[in-house]
Design a protein around this motif. Sequence first.
Motif, mmCIF file in Angstrom:
data_model
loop_
_atom_site.group_PDB
_atom_site.id
_atom_site.type_symbol
_atom_site.label_atom_id
_atom_site.label_comp_id
_atom_site.label_asym_id
_atom_site.label_seq_id
_atom_site.Cartn_x
_atom_site.Cartn_y
_atom_site.Cartn_z
ATOM 1 N N LEU A 97 -34.584 -17.663 -20.799
ATOM 2 C CA LEU A 97 -34.985 -16.254 -20.720
ATOM 3 C C LEU A 97 -34.467 -15.481 -21.920
ATOM 4 C CD1 LEU A 97 -36.021 -13.675 -19.331
ATOM 5 C CD2 LEU A 97 -33.899 -13.633 -17.995
ATOM 6 N N ARG A 98 -33.189 -15.680 -22.250
ATOM 7 C CA ARG A 98 -32.590 -14.973 -23.381
ATOM 8 C C ARG A 98 -33.289 -15.331 -24.692
ATOM 9 N NH1 ARG A 98 -26.954 -16.778 -23.800
ATOM 10 N NH2 ARG A 98 -26.830 -15.822 -21.746
ATOM 11 N N ARG A 99 -33.558 -16.640 -24.874
ATOM 12 C CA ARG A 99 -34.192 -17.097 -26.127
ATOM 13 C C ARG A 99 -35.577 -16.503 -26.278
ATOM 14 N NH1 ARG A 99 -35.276 -18.318 -30.759
ATOM 15 N NH2 ARG A 99 -34.436 -20.115 -31.866
ATOM 16 N N LEU A 100 -36.348 -16.486 -25.202
ATOM 17 C CA LEU A 100 -37.709 -15.945 -25.252
ATOM 18 C C LEU A 100 -37.703 -14.435 -25.484
ATOM 19 C CD1 LEU A 100 -39.233 -18.106 -22.428
ATOM 20 C CD2 LEU A 100 -40.234 -17.887 -24.704
ATOM 21 N N ASP A 167 -32.904 -27.515 -3.003
ATOM 22 C CA ASP A 167 -31.898 -26.691 -2.332
ATOM 23 C C ASP A 167 -32.325 -25.227 -2.380
ATOM 24 O OD1 ASP A 167 -29.689 -25.296 -1.476
ATOM 25 O OD2 ASP A 167 -28.241 -26.515 -2.599
ATOM 26 N N ARG A 168 -32.778 -24.698 -1.252
ATOM 27 C CA ARG A 168 -33.243 -23.311 -1.171
ATOM 28 C C ARG A 168 -32.129 -22.324 -1.532
ATOM 29 N NH1 ARG A 168 -37.139 -19.733 -1.615
ATOM 30 N NH2 ARG A 168 -38.630 -21.027 -0.481
ATOM 31 N N ARG A 169 -30.904 -22.620 -1.126
ATOM 32 C CA ARG A 169 -29.789 -21.706 -1.410
ATOM 33 C C ARG A 169 -29.497 -21.635 -2.909
ATOM 34 N NH1 ARG A 169 -25.857 -24.701 2.613
ATOM 35 N NH2 ARG A 169 -26.806 -26.345 1.375
ATOM 36 N N ALA A 170 -29.607 -22.772 -3.575
ATOM 37 C CA ALA A 170 -29.396 -22.776 -5.030
ATOM 38 C C ALA A 170 -30.445 -21.915 -5.717
ATOM 39 C CB ALA A 170 -29.446 -24.208 -5.556
ATOM 40 N N LEU A 171 -31.677 -21.940 -5.208
ATOM 41 C CA LEU A 171 -32.747 -21.116 -5.789
ATOM 42 C C LEU A 171 -32.430 -19.626 -5.661
ATOM 43 C CD1 LEU A 171 -35.970 -22.971 -4.587
ATOM 44 C CD2 LEU A 171 -35.176 -22.756 -6.941
ATOM 45 N N GLU A 172 -31.835 -19.241 -4.537
ATOM 46 C CA GLU A 172 -31.469 -17.835 -4.370
ATOM 47 C C GLU A 172 -30.411 -17.437 -5.395
ATOM 48 O OE1 GLU A 172 -33.203 -15.839 -2.484
ATOM 49 O OE2 GLU A 172 -34.383 -17.566 -1.849
ATOM 50 N N VAL A 173 -29.476 -18.357 -5.674
ATOM 51 C CA VAL A 173 -28.473 -18.101 -6.714
ATOM 52 C C VAL A 173 -29.166 -17.993 -8.081
ATOM 53 C CG1 VAL A 173 -26.400 -18.968 -7.872
ATOM 54 C CG2 VAL A 173 -26.669 -19.279 -5.407
ATOM 55 N N ALA A 174 -30.153 -18.853 -8.323
ATOM 56 C CA ALA A 174 -30.893 -18.822 -9.595
ATOM 57 C C ALA A 174 -31.583 -17.478 -9.789
ATOM 58 C CB ALA A 174 -31.920 -19.953 -9.627
ATOM 59 N N LYS A 175 -32.163 -16.939 -8.733
ATOM 60 C CA LYS A 175 -32.822 -15.629 -8.834
ATOM 61 C C LYS A 175 -31.822 -14.553 -9.246
ATOM 62 C CE LYS A 175 -36.321 -16.582 -5.307
ATOM 63 N NZ LYS A 175 -36.790 -16.243 -3.953
ATOM 64 N N VAL A 176 -30.665 -14.558 -8.587
ATOM 65 C CA VAL A 176 -29.643 -13.553 -8.922
ATOM 66 C C VAL A 176 -29.178 -13.736 -10.365
ATOM 67 C CG1 VAL A 176 -27.351 -12.650 -8.356
ATOM 68 C CG2 VAL A 176 -28.895 -13.352 -6.529
ATOM 69 N N ASN A 177 -29.012 -14.976 -10.790
ATOM 70 C CA ASN A 177 -28.616 -15.259 -12.175
ATOM 71 C C ASN A 177 -29.627 -14.691 -13.165
ATOM 72 O OD1 ASN A 177 -26.117 -16.571 -12.469
ATOM 73 N ND2 ASN A 177 -26.939 -18.475 -11.664
ATOM 74 N N LEU A 178 -30.902 -14.902 -12.891
ATOM 75 C CA LEU A 178 -31.953 -14.419 -13.796
ATOM 76 C C LEU A 178 -32.012 -12.897 -13.796
ATOM 77 C CD1 LEU A 178 -34.661 -17.098 -13.006
ATOM 78 C CD2 LEU A 178 -33.615 -16.718 -15.248
ATOM 79 N N TRP A 179 -31.843 -12.284 -12.629
ATOM 80 C CA TRP A 179 -31.825 -10.818 -12.579
ATOM 81 C C TRP A 179 -30.622 -10.265 -13.335
ATOM 82 C CZ3 TRP A 179 -32.946 -11.380 -6.704
ATOM 83 C CH2 TRP A 179 -34.339 -11.444 -6.498
ATOM 84 N N LEU A 180 -29.453 -10.906 -13.179
ATOM 85 C CA LEU A 180 -28.259 -10.469 -13.917
ATOM 86 C C LEU A 180 -28.489 -10.580 -15.428
ATOM 87 C CD1 LEU A 180 -25.258 -11.991 -11.922
ATOM 88 C CD2 LEU A 180 -25.638 -9.571 -12.386
ATOM 89 N N GLU A 181 -29.100 -11.689 -15.837
ATOM 90 C CA GLU A 181 -29.381 -11.880 -17.264
ATOM 91 C C GLU A 181 -30.322 -10.797 -17.769
ATOM 92 O OE1 GLU A 181 -28.933 -13.372 -20.962
ATOM 93 O OE2 GLU A 181 -27.816 -13.950 -19.165
ATOM 94 N N ALA A 182 -31.313 -10.440 -16.951
ATOM 95 C CA ALA A 182 -32.250 -9.371 -17.324
ATOM 96 C C ALA A 182 -31.507 -8.056 -17.548
ATOM 97 C CB ALA A 182 -33.298 -9.211 -16.228
#
Length: 366
Positions: A97-100, A167-182
């Motif tokens: 995300l950051r690179r793009l 792992d559905r729970r890991a995906l929820e963490v991934a969403k938060v990570n991407l939102w934080l990066e945004a």
Amino acid sequence: IMQYNFRQIDEDVLGKAYETFLAEQRKEEGAFYTPKYITEYMVENTLGKLCDEILKEAEKAVKTEDLNKLEELVKKLISVKVLDPACGSGSFLIKALRRLYHTYVKFAELLKRLKSKHDRWTSLLRPPEVEAKVERINKLLEILTGNGKRDLISKVLIRHIHGNDLDRRALEVAKVNLWLEALKLAPQEFRFDRLPRDNNHILPDLEMNLCNGDSLVGLPESMTIEFLAKKHKDDIAKLHVLRERYLSNPTNPELIEKIEKIKYRLRDRLNEEFKKWLNDENLSLEIFSRTKPFHWALEFWYVFFGKNGKPLHEEKIGFDVIIGNPPYFTIRGKGTGTLKQTFYYRYFQKSEIWKEVFRSHSDMYY
């Protein structure tokens, strides 16, 4: 977690916390937290090279004022699709995300530099050919940057970032990570006093981009494509329309709900087809109780089908960049070290250990 200043952190601390909290269970499932230096290296040597190549060509096109080439490069950039097929908490995806995002910003700067060459003309005195050039440049800038940085970040997320995990729970963490990066990419844009008061959705829903299932289990892609093209062409075309509408308004979660409703129905149909195929191949249906089948051509339909619902030509199907972890593991036996050591040190001796270890694990290793 609350003690962290997230602006100063460019690593997946939430993923690290998640792995630590569920350490034993995650190890059994083959999960592995990837250090920052590995994620950065892999993203730079895949997506990074592609972005640099586009920017290099764009710089040449700006010097020669080749607007046709610039239009072609903008289309190429906005169509790049990145996938981590076992994304976990999103360590690789936040780097992508950051690179793009920075690639978009640099491309926009090149276009603005070209536009500034014609700013000596006032809009009333510009010759028609100069006015036409400026209009084309403005259109390209609008495609790239949208309505400001917040809109740009949403578009980058939806257009480019894709992941899947069992792992559905890991995906929820991934969403938060991407939102934080945004938020970290443009913190001023997300200040509370600058946000619209009448909208609770400031960043896009990522349900369409981060999917849940077993990457290795499902109806073969060719059969999935054929089934959807023959029996659900109109549904695929409708999914395209909904996605386009969401790209233009990524704060409307109702569109995602409509997309998920269609996918849910088609997913059930494909699972039935998968069961038939397993029976035809004399394979057990037990797989359904052990894991969650994943049908790539449905979940990421826009990578496999055109807007008319017809399958894309074979050379156009697929993702442009695949990032993710290699299969980390250690195998020991008869005093040997890891399989890697066996590969380097035992192969040339042609020992029995080499034959025994490598024959039984070579497929997994490669």
